[in-house]
Design a protein around this motif. Structure first.
Motif, mmCIF file in Angstrom:
data_model
loop_
_atom_site.group_PDB
_atom_site.id
_atom_site.type_symbol
_atom_site.label_atom_id
_atom_site.label_comp_id
_atom_site.label_asym_id
_atom_site.label_seq_id
_atom_site.Cartn_x
_atom_site.Cartn_y
_atom_site.Cartn_z
ATOM 1 N N PHE A 74 47.032 41.771 38.671
ATOM 2 C CA PHE A 74 46.313 40.721 37.963
ATOM 3 C C PHE A 74 47.049 40.311 36.684
ATOM 4 O O PHE A 74 47.091 39.128 36.331
ATOM 5 N N ALA A 75 47.628 41.280 35.975
ATOM 6 C CA ALA A 75 48.376 40.962 34.759
ATOM 7 C C ALA A 75 49.622 40.147 35.085
ATOM 8 O O ALA A 75 49.959 39.194 34.368
ATOM 9 N N TRP A 76 50.297 40.511 36.172
ATOM 10 C CA TRP A 76 51.467 39.753 36.617
ATOM 11 C C TRP A 76 51.068 38.321 36.956
ATOM 12 O O TRP A 76 51.758 37.364 36.587
ATOM 13 N N GLY A 77 49.947 38.170 37.648
ATOM 14 C CA GLY A 77 49.473 36.840 37.986
ATOM 15 C C GLY A 77 49.066 36.035 36.769
ATOM 16 O O GLY A 77 49.249 34.815 36.729
ATOM 17 N N ALA A 78 48.520 36.729 35.750
ATOM 18 C CA ALA A 78 48.068 36.038 34.540
ATOM 19 C C ALA A 78 49.224 35.430 33.761
ATOM 20 O O ALA A 78 49.030 34.489 32.985
ATOM 21 N N GLU A 79 50.439 35.942 33.968
ATOM 22 C CA GLU A 79 51.615 35.346 33.329
ATOM 23 C C GLU A 79 51.988 34.010 33.965
ATOM 24 O O GLU A 79 52.681 33.203 33.350
ATOM 25 N N ARG A 80 51.510 33.782 35.182
ATOM 26 C CA ARG A 80 52.035 32.682 35.991
ATOM 27 C C ARG A 80 51.022 31.617 36.384
ATOM 28 O O ARG A 80 51.418 30.570 36.912
ATOM 29 N N ALA A 81 49.745 31.881 36.164
ATOM 30 C CA ALA A 81 48.736 30.926 36.631
ATOM 31 C C ALA A 81 47.500 31.027 35.753
ATOM 32 O O ALA A 81 47.299 32.030 35.054
ATOM 33 N N PRO A 82 46.638 30.014 35.777
ATOM 34 C CA PRO A 82 45.407 30.030 34.980
ATOM 35 C C PRO A 82 44.535 31.239 35.294
ATOM 36 O O PRO A 82 44.581 31.803 36.393
ATOM 37 N N ALA A 83 43.724 31.610 34.318
ATOM 38 C CA ALA A 83 42.867 32.784 34.451
ATOM 39 C C ALA A 83 41.918 32.673 35.630
ATOM 40 O O ALA A 83 41.571 33.673 36.265
ATOM 41 N N GLY A 84 41.490 31.462 35.946
ATOM 42 C CA GLY A 84 40.546 31.267 37.034
ATOM 43 C C GLY A 84 41.083 31.682 38.388
ATOM 44 O O GLY A 84 40.301 32.057 39.279
ATOM 45 N N ILE A 85 42.392 31.635 38.578
ATOM 46 C CA ILE A 85 42.985 32.016 39.861
ATOM 47 C C ILE A 85 42.689 33.480 40.164
ATOM 48 O O ILE A 85 42.221 33.832 41.251
ATOM 49 N N GLY A 86 42.960 34.348 39.202
ATOM 50 C CA GLY A 86 42.694 35.770 39.403
ATOM 51 C C GLY A 86 41.210 36.061 39.550
ATOM 52 O O GLY A 86 40.808 36.896 40.362
ATOM 53 N N ALA A 87 40.384 35.375 38.752
ATOM 54 C CA ALA A 87 38.938 35.605 38.806
ATOM 55 C C ALA A 87 38.374 35.239 40.167
ATOM 56 O O ALA A 87 37.511 35.944 40.703
ATOM 57 N N ILE A 88 38.849 34.139 40.742
ATOM 58 C CA ILE A 88 38.372 33.721 42.064
ATOM 59 C C ILE A 88 38.863 34.688 43.139
ATOM 60 O O ILE A 88 38.102 35.106 44.016
ATOM 61 N N ALA A 89 40.138 35.061 43.083
ATOM 62 C CA ALA A 89 40.685 35.994 44.075
ATOM 63 C C ALA A 89 39.976 37.341 44.031
ATOM 64 O O ALA A 89 39.799 38.002 45.066
ATOM 65 N N ASN A 90 39.534 37.741 42.852
ATOM 66 C CA ASN A 90 38.846 39.016 42.684
ATOM 67 C C ASN A 90 37.572 39.103 43.528
ATOM 68 O O ASN A 90 37.125 40.184 43.894
ATOM 69 N N SER A 91 36.993 37.946 43.862
ATOM 70 C CA SER A 91 35.760 37.928 44.644
ATOM 71 C C SER A 91 35.947 38.498 46.043
ATOM 72 O O SER A 91 34.968 38.859 46.704
ATOM 73 N N MET A 92 37.187 38.585 46.498
ATOM 74 C CA MET A 92 37.458 39.093 47.846
ATOM 75 C C MET A 92 37.251 40.598 47.967
ATOM 76 O O MET A 92 37.275 41.142 49.072
ATOM 77 N N THR A 93 37.020 41.289 46.871
ATOM 78 C CA THR A 93 36.903 42.749 46.901
ATOM 79 C C THR A 93 35.849 43.221 47.885
ATOM 80 O O THR A 93 36.079 44.151 48.676
ATOM 81 N N VAL A 94 34.671 42.611 47.849
ATOM 82 C CA VAL A 94 33.578 43.033 48.724
ATOM 83 C C VAL A 94 33.974 42.884 50.192
ATOM 84 O O VAL A 94 33.701 43.758 51.028
#
Length: 303
Positions: free
Chosen positions: A101-121
């Motif tokens: 997530f930290a690597w992704g945060a360097e490269r894309a808006p915060a919302g990208i990681g937050a949305i992808a995080n929903s896949m956990t369930v």
């Protein structure tokens, strides 16, 4: 980033709680979703100045300090065999996904990681089905397919002309780690208190990432705003949030407490728009609606 230890907590729930407490539970779940949604904002602010490993190690160090008293309280129930399990599961439940997530945060808006995080369930259900033979059912199978479609849509988007696919895929991989860790914790660490599991795994992850952080620590001075962000990330979004989360599990049960994660993408996108001016693109909105909708659909009872 937060469902990893749900299944480890089969704590008795106070079913006799009066209906008047429902409003408080709703408020607490909303606050928790807001705090975890804020973690993507904090990572976005600090990631470029710290770099992935220093950011994650610092975050974990602050979070571990908050949770260490919970680990100490449960010390008599922890055997030597638990320690290596906590170390290994600390990698899966924190060190690896936090770094992704930290690597992704360097490269894309915060919302990208937050949305992808929903896949956990959904990933948790997939791992349970493939790896442990648990029934998945038609409803969850449909939700999985829809969720993956949402990830593909998310990865296909662009923000300010930049390709967000690497960050979206990193977020999906992090969510898979969470889903895998949740299943393993349920099977290998269910004999100790869930709060101790959380504390032990965070401490194990801290130990694993510390050498990598030392080797990649930035040479330039880190701005004050990034230090504030990483302290908030460690203390608020990691240490206090986990303690708050397991307190909720003990009172209302793991399934209901897990609904707080449905709010993470909403707050993640909202905080990024409010404080960083990062707009919600049509692709993000569509992907978020599909992924979040599939998760909610998968959790509904058949009756």
């Amino acid at each position: 980033m937060k469902n990893t230890m749900n299944a480890a907590a089969e704590t008795p729930v106070d079913t006799a709680a009066p209906a008047a407490r429902d409003w408080r539970t709703t408020v607490e779940l909303t606050i928790l979703g807001a705090i975890w949604g804020g973690s993507f904002l904090f990572m976005r602010v600090a990631a470029k100045d710290f770099g992935p490993f220093p950011l994650v190690a610092t975050r974990l160090a602050f979070g571990s300090v908050i949770l260490l008293p919970l680990l100490w309280r449960a010390r008599q129930t922890i055997r030597p065999s638990h320690l290596w399990k906590m170390l290994a599961l600390g990698a899966l439940s924190a060190a690896i996904p936090f770094t992704l997530f930290a690597w992704g945060a360097e490269r894309a808006p915060a919302g990208i990681g937050a949305i992808a995080n929903s896949m956990t369930v959904l990933f948790a259900a997939l791992v349970a089905f493939v790896g442990f033979g648990e029934k998945i059912g038609v409803r969850k199978a449909i939700a999985l397919v829809a969720g993956f479609v949402g990830v593909v849509i998310l990865a296909s988007g662009r923000t300010a002309g930049e390709n967000v696919a690497p960050a979206a895929l990193a977020g999906a991989a992090a969510s898979f780690c969470y889903g895998l860790a949740g299943n393993l914790i349920k099977r290998f660490l269910s004999d100790i208190a869930p709060t101790a599991v959380a504390a032990g795994c965070l401490l194990g992850a801290t130990i694993l990432t510390a050498p990598l952080a030392a080797l990649t620590w930035p040479e330039a001075a880190i701005p004050a705003k990034s230090w504030v962000a990483v302290v908030a990330l460690g203390v608020l979004s990691t240490g206090l949030a986990y303690a708050f989360y397991f307190r909720l599990i003990q009172r209302i049960g793991a399934p209901r407490a897990a609904t707080s994660t449905y709010l993470v993408p909403l707050f993640g996108v909202g905080w990024a728009w409010m404080f960083l001016g990062e707009a919600l693109t049509p692709t993000m909105a569509l992907a978020g609606a599909i992924i979040l909708g599939s998760v909610i659909f998968s959790q509904k009872s058949k009756g």
